[in-house]
Write an enzyme that holds these catalytic residues in place. Structure first.
Site, PDB file in Angstrom:
ATOM      1  N   HIS A 121       3.623   3.974  -2.897  1.00 43.09           N
ATOM      2  CA  HIS A 121       4.652   3.491  -1.698  1.00 43.09           C
ATOM      3  C   HIS A 121       6.441   3.557  -2.943  1.00 43.09           C
ATOM      4  O   HIS A 121       6.311   3.089  -4.160  1.00 43.09           O
ATOM      5  CB  HIS A 121       4.308   1.910  -1.643  1.00 43.09           C
ATOM      6  CG  HIS A 121       4.173   1.169  -2.860  1.00 43.09           C
ATOM      7  ND1 HIS A 121       5.540   0.882  -3.366  1.00 43.09           N
ATOM      8  CD2 HIS A 121       2.937   0.679  -3.686  1.00 43.09           C
ATOM      9  CE1 HIS A 121       4.241  -0.487  -4.318  1.00 43.09           C
ATOM     10  NE2 HIS A 121       2.914  -0.266  -4.300  1.00 43.09           N
ATOM     11  N   ASP A 122       7.799   3.599  -2.084  1.00 43.95           N
ATOM     12  CA  ASP A 122       8.803   3.179  -2.475  1.00 43.95           C
ATOM     13  C   ASP A 122       9.572   3.986  -3.745  1.00 43.95           C
ATOM     14  O   ASP A 122      10.700   3.891  -4.172  1.00 43.95           O
ATOM     15  CB  ASP A 122       8.856   1.794  -2.979  1.00 43.95           C
ATOM     16  CG  ASP A 122       9.058   1.024  -1.353  1.00 43.95           C
ATOM     17  OD1 ASP A 122       9.153   0.688  -0.734  1.00 43.95           O
ATOM     18  OD2 ASP A 122       7.782  -0.179  -1.839  1.00 43.95           O
ATOM     19  N   GLY A 139       4.277   2.681  -7.767  1.00 43.72           N
ATOM     20  CA  GLY A 139       5.040   2.208  -7.405  1.00 43.72           C
ATOM     21  C   GLY A 139       6.128   2.246  -7.919  1.00 43.72           C
ATOM     22  O   GLY A 139       6.285   1.581  -8.343  1.00 43.72           O
TER      23      GLY A 139
END
Length: 262
Positions: A121-122, A139
């Site tokens: 994520h991200d 992440g």
């Protein structure tokens, strides 16, 4: 659409260009958008709020747009954005972003992403990157343009790898790697400058010589990090042909939150 296999499950709300091909047993969710001439291999799962650009080749068993592996995730409509002309090989997993960060995981254009790569994520992956088999990005990781990451390498969350850097096989990345550097190992260390990569990308001999001098300032003169940042600033005026390169290197180092590998 004759180029969507009869066994594929494609939500009617998905926005799929008429030139996209979808292989057997693929599953595509309602919030997915896929642009022209992209191919989706057999058994791929594409879900979440996922946007995929043109001319991508996504091989069998890839899982794109799955929810983040983050206990704080509470179903927010975060996104995965993939650019154009990427090759995404078998069993890759790319997750959505989280509300605690920018809310989007993004992959740029013209990247070569080999089998079993995980992009959490991200993360932000630039353009023209190569990620070899079994690379895992935790992440919030950021990769610049033209980065090469060797197989079986793990990158700690919030770490950054600057443009044109090259990471050796089976490395443990827990600090930032400045642009242009070659790094590898566990423990991690910067081993030198990615000179051959710069030559292949058309950097002139003058630019490379200036970047070599910047490398010496940062890694060979025994300076504190603060002093090295100041010295890099002085090099910008001395080497106008490489001013943008040295300025980018200096700014990358100065902005580091995790510290740079030295």
């Amino acid at each position: 659409m004759s180029n969507i296999h009869s066994t594929a499950i494609v939500d009617p709300a998905a926005r799929i260009d008429g030139t996209v091909t979808v292989g057997p047993y693929a599953v595509i969710g309602p919030h997915v958008s896929i642009a022209a001439r992209t191919s989706i291999g057999p058994h791929c799962v594409i879900e979440g709020h996922t946007t995929i650009g043109e001319d991508n080749k996504i091989f069998q068993f890839a899982s794109l747009g799955g929810v983040p592996q983050d206990k704080k995730y509470a179903g927010e409509p975060t996104r995965l954005e993939i650019g154009s002309r990427n090759t995404i090989r078998e069993f890759c997993t790319f997750n959505l972003g989280t509300a605690q960060d920018r809310g989007v995981t993004s992959i740029g254009d013209d990247n070569w992403i080999m089998a079993y790569v995980h992009i959490a994520h991200d993360c932000v992956v630039g353009n023209q990157a190569i990620l070899a088999n079994n690379v895992a990005l935790a992440g919030h990781v950021q990769l610049g343009d033209w980065v090469i990451v060797g197989g079986l390498t793990g990158v700690h969350q919030y770490s950054r790898i600057g443009a044109h850097a090259m990471i050796g096989f089976s490395s443990r990345i827990s600090q930032d790697i400045p642009p242009f550097m070659m790094a590898e190992g566990n423990p991690l260390a910067v081993r030198g400058l990615n000179v051959e990569g710069l030559r292949r990308r058309g950097f002139s001999a003058q630019r490379i010589a200036a970047i070599k001098q910047a490398h010496r300032v940062l890694y060979r003169q025994g300076l504190t990090l603060e002093a090295a940042i100041g010295a890099l600033g002085s090099l910008i005026d001395e080497h106008p042909e490489a001013a943008a390169d040295i300025s980018g290197l200096r700014d990358f180092v100065a902005a580091s939150q995790r510290g740079i590998a030295r």
